[in-house]
Design an enzyme around this catalytic site. Structure first.
Site, PDB file in Angstrom:
ATOM      1  CG  ASN A 168      21.560   5.082  11.897  1.00  0.00           C
ATOM      2  OD1 ASN A 168      21.462   4.676  10.743  1.00  0.00           O
ATOM      3  ND2 ASN A 168      22.720   5.249  12.515  1.00  0.00           N
ATOM      4  CG  LEU A 169      17.088   1.164   9.797  1.00  0.00           C
ATOM      5  CD1 LEU A 169      16.409   0.400   8.661  1.00  0.00           C
ATOM      6  CD2 LEU A 169      16.398   0.861  11.106  1.00  0.00           C
ATOM      7  CD  GLU A 227      23.220   6.511   7.639  1.00  0.00           C
ATOM      8  OE1 GLU A 227      23.355   5.480   8.345  1.00  0.00           O
ATOM      9  OE2 GLU A 227      23.770   7.594   7.900  1.00  0.00           O
ATOM     10  CD  GLU A 274      -8.730  -2.555  -1.682  1.00  0.00           C
ATOM     11  OE1 GLU A 274      -9.107  -2.817  -0.527  1.00  0.00           O
ATOM     12  OE2 GLU A 274      -7.891  -3.229  -2.284  1.00  0.00           O
ATOM     13  CG  ASP A 293      -1.732  -1.254   1.381  1.00  0.00           C
ATOM     14  OD1 ASP A 293      -2.170  -1.797   0.357  1.00  0.00           O
ATOM     15  OD2 ASP A 293      -1.933  -1.709   2.531  1.00  0.00           O
TER      16      ASP A 293
HETATM   17 CA    CA Z   1      22.938   3.490   9.265  1.00  0.00          CA
END
Ligand code: CA
Ligand code: CA
Length: 509
Positions: A406-407, A382, A248, A49
């Site tokens: 942050n990942l 990143e 929808e 979606d």
């Molecule tokens: Ca990162």
């Protein structure tokens, strides 16, 4: 074929096992987003979606959190939407390299999301829609979401990636909102911020009586309501949009002074040819509140393009003066489990308005949008900015100093890789490469150009930092890279465990 390659690999591994790094396993290949292609936007996770927001030169895509749900025997269940209690966010400046911003824990009823759910009253967060508006001189962000089919909530933030708060403590729209009675499914919001600063929220769906052809043809379950100046209240009563064969998935965009309301056409009964089941139809009006006139359809069901069907869902947006549609298709799940089983992934293709204002049929495909701009490898990138990848995952990180939410890249095994498209090294060239890493073990980051087996221009040896969330920058020299290249970070090392985690990387000249 795969088995044969694996056998060959084993033979190599035995021969070369005296070396500290193992040869790359031929099985380390992308799942669905193949190098050179831009669709799906990502294949290290799912996302349904999709809705887009353009802000400060980036397009942000917000998605329902499709995640595989398993049977007790370990097999993957048909998607029952029970995992849709978060919103996933990714963004890109170039439409190829997408930065994973992780998930917003939206639903919070009954301790959902481990007690971290932001909307304590909501059990679900389906099909988001997002807008930004300057309020009291500051950019504010509004994330509308569906609490299943029972209403629309809103979260607010000061940036497109949060942190998000629930300003109302309850739904913004319910069946008891003026004008909302008779909406079968009060869900699937779309939001328009008009040029005069007024917001409009579109939503709804479902067929009140599926055994009545007149109800199928004119369900009258789509609504538009004017928002208050604060974007978190409503102004007056909702107006019905009499969208023919409405199912929808409301969409809205403004083009050439006209308002385009688009939606997914229903699957019930038999339809006249101009209302094809499961395709995206659209209506046009001179006024954001309508009345809208049906004009046609522009996006076929995903089955027509990708051989795997299910529902359709879309949003139309303008980015850097071109029009696009973001939609979903079950392409990653098809690649992973053979059939889609209802698990969806985001795609983007170009959308064209014809000279007469009509919309041309979208040519959906896996190639997607060609990269719009280069990446600057001399700024912090990143690690979770991914053009293509094989075998990795992302997770929330404890590394300090990064972006909101942050990942880091994780699940890094021998032969896995991440790549970005079109990094511009300029004419002076890169001399060093550094990366922020964390590990109790270690391994190597091979910096390769233009493919995972392309020229090796440097190898960063990653050594223990004393913990999988103990972060340290490590650096290596680079054999003078100039010009524009796709950059592949190929991970090597021994053992079956995650070799290390990777937060960001950067070259220096
Ligand atoms: Ca990162
Ligand atoms: Ca892996």
């Amino acid at each position: 074929m795969i088995r044969k390659c694996f056998g060959l690999f084993l033979a190599f591994a035995l021969v070369f096992s005296v070396f500290s790094t193992l040869p790359v396993d031929a099985a380390n290949r992308p799942l669905a987003k193949l190098p050179g292609n831009s669709n799906p936007l990502m294949d290290h996770k799912l996302g349904a979606d999709p809705y887009s927001l353009v802000y400060n030169g980036r397009v942000y895509v917000y998605m329902s959190s499709d995640t595989y749900v398993y049977n007790s025997d370990g097999s993957i269940k048909e998607n029952d939407f029970s995992s849709l209690d978060r919103i996933q966010v990714s963004s890109s400046a170039d439409m190829v390299n997408w930065t994973d911003h992780g998930t917003i824990p939206v639903a919070g009823v009954n301790n959902k999301n481990g007690g971290k759910g932001i909307a304590k009253w909501a059990g679900n967060s389906w099909a988001p829609a997002v807008a930004t508006k300057k309020i009291n001189g500051k950019d504010k962000f509004f994330l509308y979401f569906a609490n299943g089919g029972s209403g629309i909530g809103v979260l607010t933030a000061d940036s497109p990636i949060g942190p998000w708060t629930d300003p109302l403590g309850k739904a913004l729209l319910t069946q008891s909102t003026p004008g909302m009675a008779g909406v079968t499914w009060l869900f699937d919001p779309a939001v328009l911020l008009n040029d005069d600063g007024t917001g409009y929220l579109y939503s709804g769906g479902g067929i009140p009586n599926e055994s009545n052809p007149a109800s199928i043809a004119n369900p009258k379950t789509a609504r538009v309501i004017k928002l208050g100046a604060d974007m978190i209240s409503v102004n007056g009563s909702a107006t019905t949009i009499d969208a023919p064969y409405m199912f929808e998935d409301s969409g809205i965009h403004k083009y050439n002074g006209k308002y385009y309301y688009s939606y997914c056409i229903n699957f019930a009964g038999t339809h006249p040819a101009q209302y094809p089941a499961g395709e995206i139809g659209y209506m046009v009006s001179d006024n954001p509140m309508g009345p809208f006139t049906y004009k046609g359809h522009f996006l076929k069901n995903p089955y027509n393009f990708f051989g795997v069907g299910g529902n359709n869902h879309h949003a139309v947006f303008n980015f850097k003066n071109e029009w696009y549609v973001v939609y979903h298709a079950q392409t990653v799940s098809k690649a992973q489990i053979g059939t889609g089983k209802g698990y969806r992934s985001p795609h983007i293709n170009k959308l064209v308005h014809n000279a007469d204002g009509s919309i041309a049929e979208v040519q959906a495909n896996m190639a997607g949008v060609a990269q719009l701009s280069n990446i600057n490898p001399y700024t912090r990138v990143e690690a979770e900015t991914i053009g293509w990848q094989a075998g990795i995952a992302t997770e929330p990180t404890q590394a300090s100093g990064g972006p909101i939410s942050n990942l880091n890249v994780t699940n890094i095994n021998n032969g896995d890789w991440v790549a970005v498209g079109r990094a511009d090294f300029g004419s002076n060239g890169a001399k060093t490469f550094k990366a922020n890493v964390a590990t109790t073990g270690g391994g190597n980051i091979e910096v390769r150009l233009d493919s995972d087996t392309g020229p090796l221009v440097g190898t960063l040896k990653v050594t223990s930092t004393g913990g999988m969330q103990n972060w340290k920058e490590m650096q290596t020299t680079i054999n003078n890279v100039t010009g524009i290249h796709n950059v592949y970070l190929v991970f090597t090392g021994s053992g079956n465990a995650n070799l290390f985690n990777l937060d960001y990387w950067q070259f220096a000249s």
